[in-house]
Design an enzyme around this catalytic site. Sequence first.
Site, PDB file in Angstrom:
ATOM      1  N   CYS A   1      -0.413   4.220   1.901  1.00 13.81           N
ATOM      2  CA  CYS A   1      -0.245   4.079   3.358  1.00 13.81           C
ATOM      3  C   CYS A   1       1.218   4.286   3.764  1.00 13.81           C
ATOM      4  O   CYS A   1       1.508   4.983   4.735  1.00 13.81           O
ATOM      5  CB  CYS A   1      -0.662   2.685   3.825  1.00 13.81           C
ATOM      6  SG  CYS A   1      -2.143   2.060   3.028  1.00 13.81           S
ATOM      7  N   ASP A   2       2.141   3.660   3.045  1.00 12.96           N
ATOM      8  CA  ASP A   2       3.533   3.590   3.504  1.00 12.96           C
ATOM      9  C   ASP A   2       4.529   4.390   2.679  1.00 12.96           C
ATOM     10  O   ASP A   2       5.693   4.516   3.072  1.00 12.96           O
ATOM     11  CB  ASP A   2       4.000   2.110   3.497  1.00 12.96           C
ATOM     12  CG  ASP A   2       3.133   1.245   4.389  1.00 12.96           C
ATOM     13  OD1 ASP A   2       2.637   1.760   5.407  1.00 12.96           O
ATOM     14  OD2 ASP A   2       2.945   0.053   4.061  1.00 12.96           O
TER      15      ASP A   2
ATOM     16  N   CYS B   1       0.842  -1.200   0.000  1.00 16.37           N
ATOM     17  CA  CYS B   1       0.000   0.000   0.000  1.00 16.37           C
ATOM     18  C   CYS B   1       0.877   1.250   0.000  1.00 16.37           C
ATOM     19  O   CYS B   1       1.352   1.690   1.052  1.00 16.37           O
ATOM     20  CB  CYS B   1      -0.914  -0.040   1.234  1.00 16.37           C
ATOM     21  SG  CYS B   1      -2.006   1.370   1.316  1.00 16.37           S
TER      22      CYS B   1
HETATM   23  C1  LIG Z   1      -0.402  -3.706   4.955  1.00 17.82           C
HETATM   24  C2  LIG Z   1      -1.571  -2.771   4.722  1.00 17.82           C
HETATM   25  C3  LIG Z   1      -1.531  -1.497   5.240  1.00 17.82           C
HETATM   26  C4  LIG Z   1      -2.592  -0.627   5.051  1.00 17.82           C
HETATM   27  N1  LIG Z   1      -2.521   0.627   5.579  1.00 17.82           N
HETATM   28  C5  LIG Z   1      -3.544   1.496   5.370  1.00 17.82           C
HETATM   29  C6  LIG Z   1      -3.459   2.833   5.874  1.00 17.82           C
HETATM   30  O1  LIG Z   1      -2.474   3.232   6.503  1.00 17.82           O
HETATM   31  N2  LIG Z   1      -4.502   3.660   5.614  1.00 17.82           N
HETATM   32  C7  LIG Z   1      -5.601   3.270   4.895  1.00 17.82           C
HETATM   33  O2  LIG Z   1      -6.526   4.070   4.720  1.00 17.82           O
HETATM   34  N3  LIG Z   1      -5.693   2.016   4.410  1.00 17.82           N
HETATM   35  C8  LIG Z   1      -4.697   1.128   4.629  1.00 17.82           C
HETATM   36  N4  LIG Z   1      -4.772  -0.144   4.106  1.00 17.82           N
HETATM   37  C9  LIG Z   1      -5.985  -0.524   3.354  1.00 17.82           C
HETATM   38  C10 LIG Z   1      -7.146  -0.827   4.338  1.00 17.82           C
HETATM   39  O3  LIG Z   1      -6.691  -1.684   5.359  1.00 17.82           O
HETATM   40  C11 LIG Z   1      -8.321  -1.451   3.605  1.00 17.82           C
HETATM   41  O4  LIG Z   1      -8.672  -0.647   2.494  1.00 17.82           O
HETATM   42  C12 LIG Z   1      -9.542  -1.605   4.514  1.00 17.82           C
HETATM   43  O5  LIG Z   1      -9.230  -2.392   5.636  1.00 17.82           O
HETATM   44  C13 LIG Z   1     -10.700  -2.236   3.758  1.00 17.82           C
HETATM   45  O6  LIG Z   1     -11.754  -2.436   4.637  1.00 17.82           O
HETATM   46  P1  LIG Z   1     -12.879  -3.540   4.340  1.00 17.82           P
HETATM   47  O7  LIG Z   1     -13.824  -3.453   5.484  1.00 17.82           O
HETATM   48  O8  LIG Z   1     -13.387  -3.379   2.978  1.00 17.82           O
HETATM   49  O9  LIG Z   1     -12.106  -4.941   4.331  1.00 17.82           O
HETATM   50  P2  LIG Z   1     -11.222  -5.684   5.421  1.00 17.82           P
HETATM   51  O10 LIG Z   1     -10.550  -4.726   6.327  1.00 17.82           O
HETATM   52  O11 LIG Z   1     -10.382  -6.620   4.642  1.00 17.82           O
HETATM   53  O12 LIG Z   1     -12.293  -6.512   6.282  1.00 17.82           O
HETATM   54  C14 LIG Z   1     -13.005  -7.580   5.732  1.00 17.82           C
HETATM   55  C15 LIG Z   1     -13.415  -8.539   6.838  1.00 17.82           C
HETATM   56  O13 LIG Z   1     -14.262  -9.559   6.291  1.00 17.82           O
HETATM   57  C16 LIG Z   1     -13.932 -10.811   6.873  1.00 17.82           C
HETATM   58  N5  LIG Z   1     -14.359 -11.887   5.976  1.00 17.82           N
HETATM   59  C17 LIG Z   1     -13.822 -12.195   4.756  1.00 17.82           C
HETATM   60  N6  LIG Z   1     -14.482 -13.239   4.217  1.00 17.82           N
HETATM   61  C18 LIG Z   1     -15.436 -13.605   5.113  1.00 17.82           C
HETATM   62  C19 LIG Z   1     -16.419 -14.642   5.133  1.00 17.82           C
HETATM   63  N7  LIG Z   1     -16.561 -15.496   4.116  1.00 17.82           N
HETATM   64  N8  LIG Z   1     -17.214 -14.755   6.224  1.00 17.82           N
HETATM   65  C20 LIG Z   1     -17.088 -13.889   7.265  1.00 17.82           C
HETATM   66  N9  LIG Z   1     -16.158 -12.901   7.303  1.00 17.82           N
HETATM   67  C21 LIG Z   1     -15.353 -12.747   6.239  1.00 17.82           C
HETATM   68  C22 LIG Z   1     -12.427 -10.735   7.060  1.00 17.82           C
HETATM   69  O14 LIG Z   1     -11.993 -11.645   8.073  1.00 17.82           O
HETATM   70  C23 LIG Z   1     -12.234  -9.271   7.476  1.00 17.82           C
HETATM   71  O15 LIG Z   1     -12.269  -9.102   8.869  1.00 17.82           O
HETATM   72  C24 LIG Z   1      -3.728  -1.044   4.303  1.00 17.82           C
HETATM   73  C25 LIG Z   1      -3.773  -2.343   3.777  1.00 17.82           C
HETATM   74  C26 LIG Z   1      -2.705  -3.197   3.980  1.00 17.82           C
HETATM   75  C27 LIG Z   1      -2.753  -4.587   3.415  1.00 17.82           C
END
Ligand SMILES: Cc1cc2nc3c(=O)[nH]c(=O)nc-3n(C[C@H](O)[C@H](O)[C@H](O)COP(=O)(O)OP(=O)(O)OC[C@H]3O[C@@H](n4cnc5c(N)ncnc54)[C@H](O)[C@@H]3O)c2cc1C
Length: 307
Positions: free
Chosen positions: A135-136, A132
């Site tokens: 982010c970094d 990302c």
């Molecule tokens: C290393 C890294 C660093 C990052 N740093 C930043 C940052 O500094 N700032 C920023 O804005 N963004 C950052 N991001 C991006 C950010 O983390 C994501 O965009 C954000 O978390 C997306 O949110 P979400 O709710 O869509 O998905 P997620 O956070 O991925 O949450 C999805 C959830 O669904 C659950 N799930 C999946 N499949 C199933 C299933 N079949 N049944 C039940 N549960 C399920 C998973 O376990 C998970 O808890 C970073 C990403 C990474 C990889």
Amino acid sequence: MSYDLVIIGAGPAGLTAAIYAKRALLKCLILEKALAGGKLNKTADVDNYPGFTSIKGPELAEKMTEHTKYYEIDWQQEEVLKLEKKEKEFIIRTSMGNAFNSRSVIIASGAVEKELGIKGEREFMNLGVSYCAICDGFLFRGREVAVVGGGYSALETALYMSNVASKVYLIHRRAEFRAEKEIVDKAKKTPNIIFLLNSILTEIQGGETVKKVIVNNSTNNKNNELLVNAVFPCIGLSPFSSFAHELGICDRENYISIKDDCSTNVPGLFAAGDVARISEKKIKQIVTAVAEGAVAAQSAINYLERL
Ligand SMILES: Cc1cc2nc3c(=O)[nH]c(=O)nc-3n(C[C@H](O)[C@H](O)[C@H](O)COP(=O)(O)OP(=O)(O)OC[C@H]3O[C@@H](n4cnc5c(N)ncnc54)[C@H](O)[C@@H]3O)c2cc1C
């Protein structure tokens, strides 16, 4: 038991959707297979989420979860294996053998970054290897970095890093890009982006952090060393959407296609966050995930009112 709304995934998108839905007095359930907070638990420092100059990812996850649980939402730690629709009701089947019924569903199950699968990648994760740049990237200001990939996100990352780093090597295994010509041309005109085409990153090396990479040129089979402090693999994400494939809501890369109100082409079914795609240009961040979580919840509320 039947719900107004079931939310699949308790990352930033799902947690926000739950807050908005509960405040509209919907009877809702969150199904989360692992840790509440989703990918925030894998993030060291979050420096771009308004309200916190800098906060540890797991701490932000805890704060969001605490906020959601304040509304006494039903919550099960179960993995969703299958999502079906029968007439006007959804049936959500889980790994524990349970089946939950609901009048609407928000899919907020996120996506996982594809790894290059090369030596050094895991060893230097968060020590120079980052998935990302938004982010970094700031950590590597004024340094030389490598971006790997040939799609839109690789080009976008290279352009983003060209404003932050002193030099950006864009390493792509083919001669042609999958991204639109417009963004490729823009990158080509950027003086500090160096294109390494027909080239494969084979190894990441360093001490405590990344110091160099080995790149193989597939035209002459020669290895070259590049002194870089960071590597951004941008070879795509795998969305967690397999449980919904039979509903015909996914695009060719398995993202759930949504409209601007986060609706899918199945009435009553919405998606938000990293698993959902409205356009290739969408940025996948916490702020965009929470924004879509709110929009999806409001769309579910509107849908249920009309039902
Ligand atoms: C290393 C890294 C660093 C990052 N740093 C930043 C940052 O500094 N700032 C920023 O804005 N963004 C950052 N991001 C991006 C950010 O983390 C994501 O965009 C954000 O978390 C997306 O949110 P979400 O709710 O869509 O998905 P997620 O956070 O991925 O949450 C999805 C959830 O669904 C659950 N799930 C999946 N499949 C199933 C299933 N079949 N049944 C039940 N549960 C399920 C998973 O376990 C998970 O808890 C970073 C990403 C990474 C990889």
